[in-house]
Design an enzyme around this catalytic site. Structure first.
Site, PDB file in Angstrom:
ATOM      1  N   TYR A 137       0.936  -1.180  -0.023  1.00  0.00           N
ATOM      2  CA  TYR A 137       0.005   0.047   0.017  1.00  0.00           C
ATOM      3  C   TYR A 137       0.673   1.149   0.086  1.00  0.00           C
ATOM      4  CZ  TYR A 137      -3.136   3.762   1.534  1.00  0.00           C
ATOM      5  OH  TYR A 137      -3.904   4.956   1.698  1.00  0.00           O
ATOM      6  N   GLY A 166      -6.279   4.821  -0.366  1.00  0.00           N
ATOM      7  CA  GLY A 166      -7.587   5.041   0.123  1.00  0.00           C
ATOM      8  C   GLY A 166      -8.540   4.377  -0.677  1.00  0.00           C
ATOM      9  N   ASN A 187       1.496  11.900   5.850  1.00  0.00           N
ATOM     10  CA  ASN A 187       0.965  10.996   6.621  1.00  0.00           C
ATOM     11  C   ASN A 187       1.129  11.278   8.193  1.00  0.00           C
ATOM     12  OD1 ASN A 187      -0.413   7.445   6.218  1.00  0.00           O
ATOM     13  ND2 ASN A 187      -1.289   9.678   5.833  1.00  0.00           N
ATOM     14  N   ARG A 201     -11.758  32.580  47.382  1.00  0.00           N
ATOM     15  CA  ARG A 201     -11.454  31.508  48.363  1.00  0.00           C
ATOM     16  C   ARG A 201     -11.147  30.521  47.765  1.00  0.00           C
ATOM     17  NH1 ARG A 201     -16.247  29.281  51.811  1.00  0.00           N
ATOM     18  NH2 ARG A 201     -17.167  31.188  51.056  1.00  0.00           N
TER      19      ARG A 201
END
Length: 612
Positions: A151, A158, A295, A386
């Site tokens: 890939y 994609g 990426n 406070r």
């Protein structure tokens, strides 16, 4: 010492003037000097510029040879007009840093990222990082040589992950993914933020899991060291398959396409900046390198680093500002007794209480104001005074929690696929998903907002005579003068904006990339929102600090403690007391600048142990 307010472009500057016999021309030069000094890099000498000085009211032109006492009256403001200011903002001599920061992909911190953004260091790789990058590149070379289907190296991206790319098209594939993903919109990141983004990307590549070649990485480092910075629109990332759009714009400039910025030539065509101005060769991408550059979560984490560092700085100063407010409202220090806070044992709460004890009346630092109401019949203070340790304390712990996550993300490998040289394989996963920093930065925004929320209520108490026992809106001759009336409105407006900005981005998700990327983090927006919330907090606390110092004027000749008097003196070195109404924006901006530079913090040195 009188101070004169000068407008230069869109900024208001307070210029101290020891001698009102100085000329209008001197005032213009001094305003320009201060204007350029506030920019990321030092500018050229301002004596070469031509400018016109006008009064803001009436727009009357001032003769440069006239003295200030001759032409200016009380509450006058001056505007400097020139068409050449951009020369000093964007076209200036670049002072190269002398020191190097060695990156190994594992040890960078949020503070380092911010300093790299400021251009305080050049970058080099450690020997270990050099070796790791080389080994991962060898794996990519073998994938291409053996025509393996991997890939992003030999396939599309994609939805096109099943499409095998011919070997002769692999370089074109990498260039195409950068060009097609450079689809961001909006104004560009400023040079500091672009520099942070580039430095962070280099740090991730240095880990040796991205599959980039050593030669390409060295070219990118050369671009950083020359401060050649791509045009990067701030909007367009969904923070899932990495920050694809902004990182693609970053890579596009390095390829010699689109626009770039450098101190030598400002914004110009990327090829001009790279080649002509700096003698750099634009990147020529090889296998995997386009994907290796785009990426990751580096936009989220670079902006997140700035947000965390600024949040940490303003949180320290918020304790000091609140202590001064408590003092001028004649509050009690009893609520900060260490035994009270020991019983709850939250470290942030105990630390804030300790800081209050360090600042308020004690044997070491006595306060005349505290002595003046020691025997009053007041039993206890409002919550905004406070309960500061309880409210500020969790903010400090929130910032520490978020900082830990961002520091881990900075040094994480967030590519896909990952190249494991020790195994000789590439593996696809989801480390690019920005959910970790997105959730953390949403939490940061919610946490740090509370500093502004409680500060605005303290400003109300300072301005409201029924609560403060001080003149209404902290000004004499109320009615004729409005004092801090609308300054408080500004604080309220900023707090209200923050309430909307604190809605978490990361609860949203929209499916993208034909349902391949079907859950996203929206981390880019989380980071930008967090930065905006922090900026608003800084501005609200700037107004409170101004108001508290103004309140102190009405308690004179009584003095507060020595540490708080030092804070008062710091503010008065930039902003004079409000004796009657005047334009207040420059005052707020001047104090905001003090807080940005952490000049109001006195907790950077060791406090006396007697106060613990």
């Amino acid at each position: 010492m009188p101070c004169i307010t000068v407008r230069v472009r869109d900024e208001w500057l307070t210029v101290p003037c020891k001698d009102l016999t100085c000329t209008v021309h001197w005032l213009g030069l001094e305003a320009l000097r201060r204007y350029t000094k506030n920019k990321p890099d030092n500018g050229d000498p301002v004596h070469e510029v031509c400018f016109t000085m006008r009064k803001c009211q009436g727009k009357g032109v001032l003769d440069p040879d006239d003295t200030l006492e001759e032409v200016l009256e009380d509450n006058d403001f001056v505007e400097l007009i020139t068409n050449l200011i951009l020369h000093f903002v964007y076209r200036r001599k670049y002072q190269e840093p002398k020191e190097y920061l060695y990156l190994d992909g594992n040890t960078l911190t949020t503070g380092d990222v911010v300093n790299l953004g400021k251009g305080m260091y050049k970058i080099k790789l450690t020997k270990e990082a050099e070796n790791n990058v080389k080994k991962s590149w060898e794996v990519v070379e073998n994938v291409v040589k053996e025509s393996k289907v991997v890939y992003g190296i030999t396939t599309g991206f994609g939805k096109f992950a099943q499409t095998v790319i011919p070997r002769e098209k692999i370089v074109e594939l990498q260039e195409n993914v950068v060009r097609s993903s450079a689809a961001g919109v909006g104004k560009p990141l400023n040079p500091e933020r672009s520099r942070m983004l580039l430095a962070l990307r280099i740090n991730v590549l240095a880990k040796g899991y991205s599959g980039i070649s050593p030669d390409t990485l060295h070219q990118i480092i050369e671009a950083y060291n020359a401060s050649c910075l791509s045009f990067i629109p701030e909007k367009g990332t969904v923070g899932a398959s990495g920050d694809l759009a902004p990182l693609s714009h970053l890579a596009l400039g390095l390829m010699g396409e689109g626009m770039m910025w450098s101190p030598k030539c400002g914004w110009a065509d990327a090829k001009h900046v790279n080649i002509k101005a700096h003698g750099l060769k634009p990147l020529s991408l090889k296998a995997k390198e386009g994907l290796a550059l785009i990426n990751g979560t580096q936009l989220i984490t670079s902006l997140g680093s700035e947000a965390v560092e600024r949040a940490e700085a303003i949180a320290r100063q918020a304790d000091i500002i609140a202590a001064l407010t408590l003092e001028v409202l004649k509050g009690s220090a009893k609520a900060f007794d260490k035994d009270i806070h020991r019983l709850r044992s939250h470290p942030g709460q105990e630390e804030v209480a300790f800081r209050f004890r360090s600042l308020l009346d004690s044997d070491l630092y006595p306060s005349e104001i505290a002595e003046s109401h020691r025997n009053c019949n007041k039993v206890q203070d409002a919550y905004t005074l406070r309960c500061c340790p309880q409210v500020h304390g969790i903010v400090n712990e929130t910032i520490a929690f978020v900082k830990n996550i961002i520091n881990k993300e900075i040094n994480s490998a967030t590519d896909n696929p990952m190249v494991f040289s020790e195994r000789g394989v590439t593996l696809s996963g989801g480390n690019f998903h920005g959910e970790y920093p997105a959730k953390a930065l949403d939490y940061l925004a919610i946490g740090v907002h509370e500093l502004a929320s409680i500060s605005e209520r303290r400003i109300e108490r300072l301005c409201n005579p029924s609560l403060s026992e001080l003149p209404a809106f902290l000004v004499s001759e109320g009615g004729l003068n409005c004092g801090f009336m609308v300054a408080h409105c500004t604080a309220a407006a900023l707090v209200s904006e923050n309430k909307v900005l604190c809605h978490p981005s990361s609860v949203d998700s929209l499916s993208t990339s034909a349902a391949t990327e079907d859950h996203v983090s929206m981390g880019g927006w989380a980071a930008r929102k967090a930065l905006k919330v922090v900026e608003h907090v800084e501005q609200v606390l700037s107004i409170e600090l101004l108001a508290a110092c103004q309140a102190l004027e009405f308690l004179r000749p009584l003095k507060t403690t020595e540490p708080l008097e030092r804070v008062y003196d710091l503010v008065r070195s930039m902003v004079r007391p409000l004796t009657k109404d005047r334009f207040m924006t420059p005052d707020i901006e001047a104090v905001h600048r003090l807080l940005l530079e952490e000049k109001a913090s006195i907790f950077n040195t060791q406090l006396p142990s007697v106060l613990v």
